[in-house]
Motif scaffolding. Structure first.
Motif, PDB file in Angstrom:
ATOM      1  N   PRO A  90       0.835  -1.197   0.000  1.00 17.13           N
ATOM      2  CA  PRO A  90       0.000   0.000   0.000  1.00 17.13           C
ATOM      3  C   PRO A  90       0.872   1.251   0.000  1.00 17.13           C
ATOM      4  O   PRO A  90       1.961   1.268   0.562  1.00 17.13           O
ATOM      5  CB  PRO A  90      -0.789  -0.127   1.315  1.00 17.13           C
ATOM      6  CG  PRO A  90       0.055  -0.991   2.191  1.00 17.13           C
ATOM      7  CD  PRO A  90       0.708  -1.966   1.251  1.00 17.13           C
ATOM      8  N   VAL A  91       0.413   2.270  -0.684  1.00 15.48           N
ATOM      9  CA  VAL A  91       1.190   3.502  -0.808  1.00 15.48           C
ATOM     10  C   VAL A  91       1.329   4.157   0.558  1.00 15.48           C
ATOM     11  O   VAL A  91       0.353   4.346   1.289  1.00 15.48           O
ATOM     12  CB  VAL A  91       0.523   4.470  -1.801  1.00 15.48           C
ATOM     13  CG1 VAL A  91       1.306   5.769  -1.878  1.00 15.48           C
ATOM     14  CG2 VAL A  91       0.428   3.817  -3.171  1.00 15.48           C
ATOM     15  N   GLY A  92       2.565   4.471   0.932  1.00 14.30           N
ATOM     16  CA  GLY A  92       2.834   5.118   2.207  1.00 14.30           C
ATOM     17  C   GLY A  92       3.662   6.373   2.005  1.00 14.30           C
ATOM     18  O   GLY A  92       3.826   6.863   0.882  1.00 14.30           O
ATOM     19  N   THR A  93       4.205   6.877   3.094  1.00 20.48           N
ATOM     20  CA  THR A  93       5.020   8.082   3.062  1.00 20.48           C
ATOM     21  C   THR A  93       6.395   7.752   3.608  1.00 20.48           C
ATOM     22  O   THR A  93       6.530   7.347   4.766  1.00 20.48           O
ATOM     23  CB  THR A  93       4.389   9.200   3.904  1.00 20.48           C
ATOM     24  OG1 THR A  93       3.065   9.465   3.420  1.00 20.48           O
ATOM     25  CG2 THR A  93       5.224  10.460   3.820  1.00 20.48           C
ATOM     26  N   ILE A  94       7.420   7.908   2.773  1.00 20.15           N
ATOM     27  CA  ILE A  94       8.785   7.559   3.162  1.00 20.15           C
ATOM     28  C   ILE A  94       9.438   8.743   3.860  1.00 20.15           C
ATOM     29  O   ILE A  94       9.369   9.878   3.383  1.00 20.15           O
ATOM     30  CB  ILE A  94       9.595   7.136   1.922  1.00 20.15           C
ATOM     31  CG1 ILE A  94       9.005   5.857   1.331  1.00 20.15           C
ATOM     32  CG2 ILE A  94      11.067   6.937   2.267  1.00 20.15           C
ATOM     33  CD1 ILE A  94       9.701   5.399   0.066  1.00 20.15           C
ATOM     34  N   SER A  95      10.078   8.467   4.991  1.00 15.37           N
ATOM     35  CA  SER A  95      10.796   9.512   5.722  1.00 15.37           C
ATOM     36  C   SER A  95      12.309   9.395   5.528  1.00 15.37           C
ATOM     37  O   SER A  95      13.002  10.394   5.359  1.00 15.37           O
ATOM     38  CB  SER A  95      10.461   9.441   7.217  1.00 15.37           C
ATOM     39  OG  SER A  95      10.764   8.156   7.735  1.00 15.37           O
ATOM     40  N   ARG A  96      12.830   8.153   5.541  1.00 19.83           N
ATOM     41  CA  ARG A  96      14.259   7.946   5.362  1.00 19.83           C
ATOM     42  C   ARG A  96      14.479   6.669   4.552  1.00 19.83           C
ATOM     43  O   ARG A  96      13.588   5.818   4.447  1.00 19.83           O
ATOM     44  CB  ARG A  96      14.999   7.855   6.702  1.00 19.83           C
ATOM     45  CG  ARG A  96      14.807   9.056   7.612  1.00 19.83           C
ATOM     46  CD  ARG A  96      15.815   9.052   8.748  1.00 19.83           C
ATOM     47  NE  ARG A  96      17.200   9.224   8.279  1.00 19.83           N
ATOM     48  CZ  ARG A  96      17.760  10.416   8.036  1.00 19.83           C
ATOM     49  NH1 ARG A  96      17.067  11.528   8.202  1.00 19.83           N
ATOM     50  NH2 ARG A  96      19.014  10.485   7.639  1.00 19.83           N
ATOM     51  N   TYR A  97      15.661   6.520   4.012  1.00 20.20           N
ATOM     52  CA  TYR A  97      15.996   5.315   3.260  1.00 20.20           C
ATOM     53  C   TYR A  97      17.486   5.059   3.347  1.00 20.20           C
ATOM     54  O   TYR A  97      18.271   5.924   3.776  1.00 20.20           O
ATOM     55  CB  TYR A  97      15.543   5.424   1.804  1.00 20.20           C
ATOM     56  CG  TYR A  97      16.387   6.345   0.941  1.00 20.20           C
ATOM     57  CD1 TYR A  97      17.387   5.827   0.120  1.00 20.20           C
ATOM     58  CD2 TYR A  97      16.169   7.718   0.944  1.00 20.20           C
ATOM     59  CE1 TYR A  97      18.149   6.662  -0.671  1.00 20.20           C
ATOM     60  CE2 TYR A  97      16.927   8.554   0.143  1.00 20.20           C
ATOM     61  CZ  TYR A  97      17.931   8.018  -0.656  1.00 20.20           C
ATOM     62  OH  TYR A  97      18.685   8.850  -1.435  1.00 20.20           O
ATOM     63  N   GLY A  98      17.904   3.845   2.957  1.00 24.54           N
ATOM     64  CA  GLY A  98      19.311   3.480   2.952  1.00 24.54           C
ATOM     65  C   GLY A  98      19.587   2.519   1.823  1.00 24.54           C
ATOM     66  O   GLY A  98      18.681   1.934   1.233  1.00 24.54           O
ATOM     67  N   THR A  99      20.851   2.331   1.516  1.00 29.15           N
ATOM     68  CA  THR A  99      21.255   1.453   0.420  1.00 29.15           C
ATOM     69  C   THR A  99      21.975   0.207   0.910  1.00 29.15           C
ATOM     70  O   THR A  99      22.419  -0.599   0.100  1.00 29.15           O
ATOM     71  CB  THR A  99      22.177   2.217  -0.549  1.00 29.15           C
ATOM     72  OG1 THR A  99      23.321   2.708   0.180  1.00 29.15           O
ATOM     73  CG2 THR A  99      21.441   3.394  -1.179  1.00 29.15           C
TER      74      THR A  99
END
Length: 384
Positions: A90-99
């Protein structure tokens, strides 16, 4: 004055609170299993079932599009997509990410990041991503991204479809559900039929040795189940009924018979003697008295034992393990199937919750359905 009939005890509030606490303690895990059975594995891992109706922050592992989807824009090779639509979430809201799995939140949404192989990546708050490379990207699979996102509530029927209807799923519960019904229904009906006749004879028929038989029934109540398993299994193997439905039916019948005879006999003894004596004077046979008078009046006791016997045989694991061993899985019951799932799918909490709730659906249905007939039988038995 507190002991006068008709006065209300001062401890009524304590009784009400105790009943409320017992109901809550029983209802809390049941509702938890029901809600968890409709959730995904990621949601169960990130938040408790009581938060299932609210947006929850989850750490998701997603994979970008394969390198064969890249396009050339000037001097750059580019891959674009959306982590939610491609991963089926489900479509959400991303705050942070990493690789990297060691740093899953190095970059804020909208901030440029970098893979170890040198590609530049940007992930937006809505899940859109863009990977850029000065050289053509290679490989058979897309890059992994680790995102921290606020995902709205999601409920799915996939867990039930997988457990009950997926033909490719050898761990499906549908076969085990049918096997459990095959064991439980005869194992409930047979002891009631036999015990009703025996209880009537011990309660209202005069014959030598009746007192000794009653004492033997009471003594059989204290025989541990585990003590009788091995001798009974040897007997079944010698007569050729071991490791099959007949053996487990007879085992449940034998273990449930003493309690059934004891309960029904005590209930029948309390029935008015005048009714039976008048029936005999009118020329009724013992069988007619039993079928037309005793059984209708004993319906509350019959219903009570039916509930207890059904719940016991449905939830039984030990007797099924001993008397119903089948390496092919053709006769595996639900309790044994859940034990197998704990070993093969110990980390898939959504599957285990679904299996557990499927296993308690039938006992709940039987209990509440029999409650209605139990009350009706009590009222019918109280009318003279």
């Amino acid at each position: 004055m507190d002991n006068i009939a008709g006065t209300k005890s001062s401890l009524t509030w304590a009784v009400n609170l105790s009943v409320l606490a017992l109901v809550f303690l029983w209802l809390f895990p049941t509702v938890g299993l029901l809600v968890s059975s409709f959730r995904t594995g990621d949601q169960i891992a990130s938040s408790g079932w009581w938060k299932s109706m609210f947006t929850a922050e989850q750490n998701l592992v997603v994979r970008t599009q394969d390198p064969d989807k890249q396009v050339q824009e000037g001097n750059l090779w580019v891959i674009e997509g959306n982590v939610f639509t491609e991963d089926g979430r489900p479509v959400g809201t991303i705050s942070r990410y990493g690789t990297s799995s060691r740093s899953i939140s190095d970059y804020a949404a909208g901030e440029a990041g970098e893979f170890r192989s040198g590609e530049r990546v940007i992930v937006e708050t809505n899940g859109d991503y863009r990977i850029e490379s000065t050289e053509e990207m290679s490989g058979k699979r897309g890059k992994r991204l680790f995102v921290t996102a606020a995902v709205p509530p999601e409920f799915t029927l996939e867990n039930y479809r997988f457990m009950l209807f997926d033909e490719s799923n050898v761990e499906g519960m549908s076969k085990a559900f049918i096997n459990t019904l095959t064991v439980t229904i005869p194992a409930t009906v047979i002891p009631i039929l036999v015990a009703a006749f025996a209880a009537y004879a011990l309660a209202w028929m005069e014959f030598p040795g009746r007192a000794l038989l009653i004492a033997a029934v009471v003594a059989a109540l204290v025989v541990p189940l585990q003590l009788a398993l091995i001798p009974l299994l040897k007997l079944h193997n010698e007569i050729g009924i071991g490791k099959g439905y007949i053996g487990v039916w007879l085992a449940h019948t034998g273990f449930g018979m003493p309690l059934a005879i004891y309960l029904l006999r005590n209930y029948m003894v309390g029935l008015p003697r005048d009714i039976i004596e008048n029936a005999r004077v009118d020329g009724a046979t013992e069988f007619q008295i039993f079928t037309k008078i005793i059984l209708p009046l004993c319906f509350p006791a019959l219903a009570s034992f039916a509930i207890l016997q059904f719940l016991w045989t449905w939830n039984d694991l030990l007797v099924a393990k001993v008397f119903l061993i089948d390496s092919t899985g053709e006769t595996t019951v639900m309790t044994n199937k859940i034990v197998e799932l704990l070993g093969t799918r110990g980390g898939n909490w959504e599957i285990l919750a679904t299996a557990a709730f499927v296993s308690i659906i039938m006992p709940l249905v039987v209990f509440f359905a029999m409650q209605k007939y139990l009350v009706r039988g009590m009222l019918a038995g109280s009318v003279k």
